[in-house]
Enzyme design. Structure first.
Site, PDB file in Angstrom:
ATOM      1  CG  HIS A 117     126.878 -43.395 -25.334  1.00  0.00           C
ATOM      2  ND1 HIS A 117     126.727 -43.382 -26.704  1.00  0.00           N
ATOM      3  CD2 HIS A 117     127.175 -44.678 -25.009  1.00  0.00           C
ATOM      4  CE1 HIS A 117     126.925 -44.591 -27.188  1.00  0.00           C
ATOM      5  NE2 HIS A 117     127.202 -45.394 -26.181  1.00  0.00           N
ATOM      6  CD  GLU A 155     124.525 -47.663 -24.412  1.00  0.00           C
ATOM      7  OE1 GLU A 155     124.126 -48.727 -24.886  1.00  0.00           O
ATOM      8  OE2 GLU A 155     125.538 -47.077 -24.853  1.00  0.00           O
ATOM      9  CG  HIS A 178     135.927 -42.867 -11.500  1.00  0.00           C
ATOM     10  ND1 HIS A 178     137.252 -43.201 -11.480  1.00  0.00           N
ATOM     11  CD2 HIS A 178     135.867 -41.517 -11.529  1.00  0.00           C
ATOM     12  CE1 HIS A 178     137.969 -42.100 -11.507  1.00  0.00           C
ATOM     13  NE2 HIS A 178     137.157 -41.052 -11.542  1.00  0.00           N
ATOM     14  CD  GLU A 204     136.766 -37.930  -9.140  1.00  0.00           C
ATOM     15  OE1 GLU A 204     137.585 -37.160  -8.620  1.00  0.00           O
ATOM     16  OE2 GLU A 204     137.008 -38.574 -10.192  1.00  0.00           O
TER      17      GLU A 204
END
Length: 123
Positions: free
Chosen positions: A7, A56, A76, A118
């Protein structure tokens, strides 16, 4: 020894607003949640229903500022879509596109806390 992505975390100021954004903008849904017994934090894990990777979202009760300082890093998350045209149209309607690079065929959206995501075409 082998490692695999599990995650990625973003801290958020308003968990419900962020959950709604990720659902509408990217179709991510909450797959599990952990709440501290004392109410000091909530962790909401979002999934895309096609990979095991999770985003998360961490909400901290005692965070006393209106935003997080994201600094100058170009950190990002990137998401693939099978329909760039429809995705771009949806994100334009949501007014969340913050940067476009037509030459590379990508663009970025911004979540309620200022994090950039993105958007890239499927290969």
């Amino acid at each position: 020894m082998k490692f695999a992505f599990a995650h990625y975390n973003y801290n958020v100021v308003n968990l419900e607003k962020s959950l709604a954004f990720y659902q509408e903008a990217l179709g991510l849904t909450q797959v599990r949640r952990k709440e501290a017994a004392d109410g000091s934090f909530i962790l909401a894990y979002l999934g895309d229903e096609s990979t095991g990777f999770e985003l998360e979202l961490t909400w901290l009760r005692d965070w006393d500022k209106d935003s997080y300082n994201l600094g100058d890093n170009e950190i990002h998350l990137a998401m693939r879509t099978d329909d760039m045209e429809a995705a771009h149209k949806k994100h334009q309607a949501m007014d969340c596109i913050c940067y476009e690079n037509p030459a590379m065929g990508i663009y970025f959206i911004q979540d309620p806390d200022g994090y950039w995501i993105e958007i890239v075409p499927a290969k």
